[in-house]
Design a protein around this motif. Structure first.
Motif, PDB file in Angstrom:
ATOM      1  N   GLY A  73      13.447 134.110 154.988  1.00  0.00           N
ATOM      2  CA  GLY A  73      14.336 133.127 154.161  1.00  0.00           C
ATOM      3  C   GLY A  73      15.616 134.154 155.055  1.00  0.00           C
ATOM      4  N   THR A  74      15.719 135.722 154.797  1.00  0.00           N
ATOM      5  CA  THR A  74      16.378 137.005 155.119  1.00  0.00           C
ATOM      6  C   THR A  74      17.311 136.564 156.628  1.00  0.00           C
ATOM      7  N   PRO A  75      16.475 136.745 157.745  1.00  0.00           N
ATOM      8  CA  PRO A  75      16.021 136.279 159.033  1.00  0.00           C
ATOM      9  C   PRO A  75      16.936 135.191 159.089  1.00  0.00           C
ATOM     10  N   ARG A  76      16.042 134.482 158.418  1.00  0.00           N
ATOM     11  CA  ARG A  76      16.628 132.751 158.730  1.00  0.00           C
ATOM     12  C   ARG A  76      18.334 132.882 158.013  1.00  0.00           C
ATOM     13  N   LEU A  77      18.356 133.318 157.327  1.00  0.00           N
ATOM     14  CA  LEU A  77      19.770 132.723 156.552  1.00  0.00           C
ATOM     15  C   LEU A  77      20.897 133.555 157.875  1.00  0.00           C
ATOM     16  N   LEU A  78      20.464 134.563 157.948  1.00  0.00           N
ATOM     17  CA  LEU A  78      21.351 135.883 159.359  1.00  0.00           C
ATOM     18  C   LEU A  78      21.052 134.741 160.547  1.00  0.00           C
ATOM     19  N   LEU A  79      20.395 134.194 161.315  1.00  0.00           N
ATOM     20  CA  LEU A  79      20.173 133.607 162.077  1.00  0.00           C
ATOM     21  C   LEU A  79      21.067 132.068 162.037  1.00  0.00           C
ATOM     22  N   ASN A  80      21.161 131.453 161.151  1.00  0.00           N
ATOM     23  CA  ASN A  80      22.074 130.634 160.319  1.00  0.00           C
ATOM     24  C   ASN A  80      23.785 130.920 160.133  1.00  0.00           C
TER      25      ASN A  80
END
Ligand SMILES: Cc1cc2nc3c(=O)[nH]c(=O)nc-3n(C[C@H](O)[C@H](O)[C@H](O)COP(=O)(O)OP(=O)(O)OC[C@H]3O[C@@H](n4cnc5c(N)ncnc54)[C@H](O)[C@@H]3O)c2cc1C
Ligand code: SF4
Lengths: 535, 158
Positions: free
Chosen positions: A276-283
């Motif tokens: 969830g964390t890399p997803r949020l940063l990449l978004n």
């Protein structure tokens, strides 16, 4: 108030977000946590009803792709041999976790120095030691002091009952001269902080109706809320916003009605787990961060580590009542934890002894694995397994490899239209060898314990991506890491990451005690530096 | 199957399909020899599937029809009319050729079967939810750890 500014904004109310919220609360700053899920009601957990085994496989299924609760987001894990499992709600994945709580070893923080692979952590076991202890006492951890495989520590509560199955396996390990010990478990065996003790119900993986399992919703959150932290549920963060000085300004999120809001903040802390964390940063892309926020190193999403999992099942003649007791917690063996290059691989694994299945679980597993036939032989085969089988899980240290990664799926989105994560993962040769070694040693242990039949289940197990690590690693070099040695982004000085994403390596044990110790250590580092946090 | 055959009935299967299903359920889990455990044909597997896994009914209908059609093709009469040995051989043949055949039915059957009161009592489990009574588990004999303690520290110095 809309777009009022808060001092600290935490995204994610799971194991790490809850610990950080509690720790920072004493600063009396205004702290808000946004969580996409809601509060769970333990009175509605499956184990309160007769159909609990049916419900366990549906609304409490560990895969968000099967569970499909409105608060879940889909994950494209079709290209990975290991599926991602999690839970989204107050408490995060600890709602479903088994609460097996062994700590990382000192060697886990020094793998480059000791074994010439991966990288050393910028911190060590002894830096984290006080935070392990603080976490154990905050949430309630049971165990037996004196385990010779780990530096001495005193779990605050007596160990989980081993039962006859634990004794049987212990005798087997003794026969071989191997290490074993009752596992540290985040389950209370005596009343603790207003919660009552474990009743050995068994299905901890479907939520603990008794409230004995120290999930973050019932351990940290009441403490954090009493101390003044505001937790807003059903708030799904789409992106973290930044200004042109590379400072995070807050987040944009959707509320339960799908209405978009912006919340301004002085400090943003991300605690959405290793996916969830890399997803949020990449978004969170912008002109200054076209490849995702805090991603100038290009390492956000990379180095995903999942702990490839092996399983050996032993069938015993005598009744062991192995279906009772906390499903994932009993004893462990760390005989093969530390590196021995004669084994053909570096690093090592933990052997986690887990209980036999409940009636439906036993029958379904037996049919799926070919141990229970159709027809006449059904009852005998079921009786040979039920209450008489012991499971041995093999938790392999996964080394960081950049090609194992989380990216954004070009098509898949959640119900708010936010791009979903995609997992690309291949098993390394080192992990393959470790799994095979573990399977052989597990079979040896079962035989020594007196198993009449031993099944070595093909590995890695698919529905076993429980441990999500490494996708925004910590380090001192901004080119080779995403956050510094106390969790602050190298690129965005008021952005902190506190979950398993920051792990440099994965150790060979279940990570949550170490995740929470790291989160408490980062919160403490922030408190020590409040006057010059952004320097 | 013509859908009008089941209009007006509460059952998601036709009478013919239900007859085939009863026999198949008995092939999956027959009654125990001592009679204490019922046959799966005597627990409400169809009710369970309809309530919990309705999405699998189409597959189930197809499999039941296939079994009946294969019986007619090979033996000239429907599955129900065959004698027990011939039925068993037919099912074994199809499963050997198609290992996934009726696999989800078997999984659903045991899921329903092992939540039935009579079955639970027969296997020595109280027919109740785990919560709130829980279970007793002995703490275990800690003297078994003596050899582990004796061997001493095994963690690696850094
Ligand atoms: C079935 C199962 C068994 C397990 N067993 C064990 C075990 O025995 N021992 C062990 O050590 N570990 C175990 N684990 C792993 C353990 O649960 C995790 O390591 C731990 O919960 C991770 O903590 P976290 O804070 O990083 O993330 P999580 O606890 O997963 O919390 C992340 C939270 O962030 C929220 N979130 C994510 N994205 C957003 C967004 N965009 N906006 C708002 N909120 C968001 C999520 O809803 C979630 O609540 C298990 C996990 C599972 C699923
Ligand atoms: S075994 Fe203990 S911790 Fe697990 S669900 Fe039951 S009461 Fe909770």
């Amino acid at each position: 108030m809309a777009d009022d500014i808060v001092d600290v904004l935490i995204v994610g109310a799971g194991a790490s977000g809850a610990a950080v919220a509690w720790s920072l609360a004493e600063t009396r700053m205004r702290i808000v946590c946004l969580e996409q899920g809601g509060w769970m009601n333990p009175a509605e957990y499956p184990s309160t009803g007769r159909d609990w085994e049916t419900r366990a496989g549906k609304e409490m299924h560990p895969s968000p792709n099967v569970r499909k609760r409105p608060t879940d987001y889909p994950i494209n894990d079709g290209e990975s041999p290991i599926a991602i499992v999690n839970f989204n709600g107050v408490g995060g994945s600890t709602i479903l976790y088994s609460a097996h709580f062994p700590r990382f070893h000192p060697s886990d923080f020094r793998v480059r120095t000791l074994d010439g692979v991966a990288d050393d952590w910028p911190i060590d076991y002894f830096t984290l030691e006080p935070f392990f202890a603080e976490n154990d006492s905050n949430i309630g951890v049971s165990g037996l002091a004196g385990d010779p495989a780990i530096p001495t520590h005193q779990p605050p509560l007596p160990h989980i009952p081993m039962g006859r199955m634990g004794e049987t396996m212990g005798r087997g390990f003794n026969e071989l001269g191997w290490h074993w010990w009752p596992s540290d478990s985040a389950i209370i065996t005596r009343p603790h902080n207003g919660r009552d003790k474990c009743l050995n119900l068994g299905p901890c993986n479907t939520g603990c109706a008794q409230g004995a399992k120290s999930s973050a919703d019932i351990s940290y959150w009441p403490m954090a809320e009493r101390a003044g932290v505001e937790l807003r549920t059903h708030c799904r963060v789409r992106e973290i916003t930044v200004d042109d000085r590379d400072r995070a300004t807050g987040v944009t999120y959707f509320d339960a009605d799908g209405i978009e809001h912006h919340q301004r903040a002085e400090v943003v802390i991300v605690a959405c787990n290793g996916v969830g964390t890399p997803r949020l940063l990449l978004n969170s892309t912008s002109a200054r961060f076209p490849d995702g926020l805090a991603n100038r190193s290009g390492l956000v999403g990379r180095n995903l580590m999942l702990h490839p999992w092996g399983l050996v099942v032993g069938h015993f003649d005598e009744p062991l009542k192995s279906n009772f007791g906390p499903q994932g917690c009993c004893i462990l063996s760390q005989e093969f934890y530390e590196t021995d290059t004669d084994r053909g691989f570096v690093r090592g694994y933990n052997m986690q002894i887990t209980r036999g299945g409940p009636p439906v679980g036993t029958a379904r597993g037996g049919i799926a694995q070919g141990a229970i036939p159709w027809g006449e032989g059904h009852h005998d085969a079921f009786d040979r397994l039920f209450g008489r089988s012991i499971h041995l899980g093999i938790c392999c240290e996964d080394l960081p490899e950049e090609h194992n990664r989380v990216t954004l799926d070009p098509e898949l989105t959640d119900s708010n239209g936010i791009p979903a994560p995609k997992i690309s993962y291949t098993l390394s040769e080192n992990s393959r060898r470790m799994l095979d070694h573990g399977s052989g040693k597990g079979a040896e242990a079962m035989a020594a314990a007196g198993a009449v039949k031993v099944q070595q289940i093909p590995s890695p197990l698919r529905m076993a991506g429980w441990h999500l690590l490494g996708t925004a690693r910590m380090g001192t070099d901004p080119e080779r890491s995403v956050v510094n040695e106390w969790g602050r982004s190298h690129d965005v000085r008021n952005l902190f990451l506190v979950d398993g994403s920051v792990f440099v390596t994965s150790g060979g044990v279940n990570p949550t005690t170490t995740i929470q110790a790291v989160a408490l250590y980062i919160a403490d580092s922030m408190k020590q530096r409040l006057a010059n946090l952004f320097d | 199957m013509a859908s009008d055959e089941i209009i007006g009935s509460d059952s998601p299967l036709t009478a013919e399909q239900r007859d085939v299903l009863a026999i198949v359920l008995d092939l999956i889990v027959p009654a125990s020899v001592d009679g204490r455990r019922p046959s799966a044909a005597d627990v409400d597997v169809l009710g369970y599937i309809s309530a919990s896994e309705p999405g699998t009914l189409t597959e189930l209908r197809g499999e039941l029809d296939q079994l009946d059609a294969d019986a007619r093709e090979r033996h000239g009469e429907g599955f129900v009319a065959l004698n027990a040995d011939v039925r068993q051989a037919l099912v074994d043949d199809i499963r050997a050729a198609e290992p996934g055949f009726m696999r989800s039915l078997a999984i659903q059957t045991v899921t329903c079967y092992y939540q039935d009161d009579r079955v639970l009592e027969a296997i020595g489990v109280e027919a109740r939810p785990p919560f709130p009574k829980g279970y007793e588990v002995p703490s275990g004999d800690l003297t078994l750890l003596d050899p582990v303690r004796k061997r001493g520290r095994v963690w690696r110095e850094t």
